[in-house]
Write a protein that holds these residues in place. Structure first.
Motif, PDB file in Angstrom:
ATOM      1  N   PHE A   1      -0.207 -10.540   0.497  1.00  0.00           N
ATOM      2  CA  PHE A   1      -0.684 -11.873   0.734  1.00  0.00           C
ATOM      3  C   PHE A   1      -2.028 -12.131   0.250  1.00  0.00           C
ATOM      4  CE2 PHE A   1      -3.494 -14.310   3.881  1.00  0.00           C
ATOM      5  CZ  PHE A   1      -2.759 -15.376   3.592  1.00  0.00           C
ATOM      6  N   LYS A   2      -2.710 -11.056   0.008  1.00  0.00           N
ATOM      7  CA  LYS A   2      -4.293 -11.150  -0.471  1.00  0.00           C
ATOM      8  C   LYS A   2      -4.063 -11.503  -2.002  1.00  0.00           C
ATOM      9  CE  LYS A   2      -8.686  -9.073  -0.344  1.00  0.00           C
ATOM     10  NZ  LYS A   2      -9.410  -7.690   0.123  1.00  0.00           N
ATOM     11  N   ASN A   3      -3.276 -10.665  -2.502  1.00  0.00           N
ATOM     12  CA  ASN A   3      -3.020 -11.159  -4.036  1.00  0.00           C
ATOM     13  C   ASN A   3      -2.453 -12.296  -4.414  1.00  0.00           C
ATOM     14  OD1 ASN A   3      -2.892 -10.479  -6.647  1.00  0.00           O
ATOM     15  ND2 ASN A   3      -0.883  -9.439  -6.684  1.00  0.00           N
ATOM     16  N   ASN A   4      -1.404 -13.045  -3.386  1.00  0.00           N
ATOM     17  CA  ASN A   4      -0.996 -14.294  -3.854  1.00  0.00           C
ATOM     18  C   ASN A   4      -2.035 -15.289  -3.495  1.00  0.00           C
ATOM     19  OD1 ASN A   4       1.530 -13.446  -4.626  1.00  0.00           O
ATOM     20  ND2 ASN A   4       2.476 -13.628  -2.671  1.00  0.00           N
ATOM     21  N   LEU A   5      -2.791 -15.162  -2.444  1.00  0.00           N
ATOM     22  CA  LEU A   5      -4.071 -15.925  -2.081  1.00  0.00           C
ATOM     23  C   LEU A   5      -4.865 -16.328  -3.171  1.00  0.00           C
ATOM     24  CD1 LEU A   5      -4.972 -17.719  -0.073  1.00  0.00           C
ATOM     25  CD2 LEU A   5      -6.329 -15.799   0.755  1.00  0.00           C
ATOM     26  N   GLN A   6      -5.311 -15.150  -3.777  1.00  0.00           N
ATOM     27  CA  GLN A   6      -6.304 -15.086  -4.989  1.00  0.00           C
ATOM     28  C   GLN A   6      -5.680 -15.858  -6.262  1.00  0.00           C
ATOM     29  OE1 GLN A   6      -6.767 -10.794  -5.616  1.00  0.00           O
ATOM     30  NE2 GLN A   6      -8.880 -10.792  -4.412  1.00  0.00           N
TER      31      GLN A   6
END
Length: 75
Positions: free
Chosen positions: A3-8
């Motif tokens: 999720f954090k990777n996709n958000l970035q």
């Protein structure tokens, strides 16, 4: 995490769209007052949003954030 990777990646893609609109908007605003014609401002906003949308969409496809496979258009 995923999720954090996709958000970035999504923030990076959306900032590209916003930056393009702002850059071309400022140029259009300057030309509007330089030549006393509102058409410059409107034209550059449309140009900025079009270019930004192209870059935004290509980033989303290349980073696989939307469910479309990357297609090589240029051979």
């Amino acid at each position: 995490s995923q999720f954090k990777n996709n958000l970035q990646k999504a923030i990076s893609a959306s900032s590209t769209l916003l930056g393009s609109i702002l850059l071309f908007g400022v140029i259009g605003y300057y030309l509007k007052y330089e030549f006393k014609n509102d058409l410059w401002f409107i034209s550059f906003l449309i140009l900025g949003s079009s270019i930004g949308l192209l870059i935004f969409t290509s980033k989303l496809v290349n980073e696989n954030l939307i469910g479309i496979k990357k297609i090589d258009i240029f051979f």
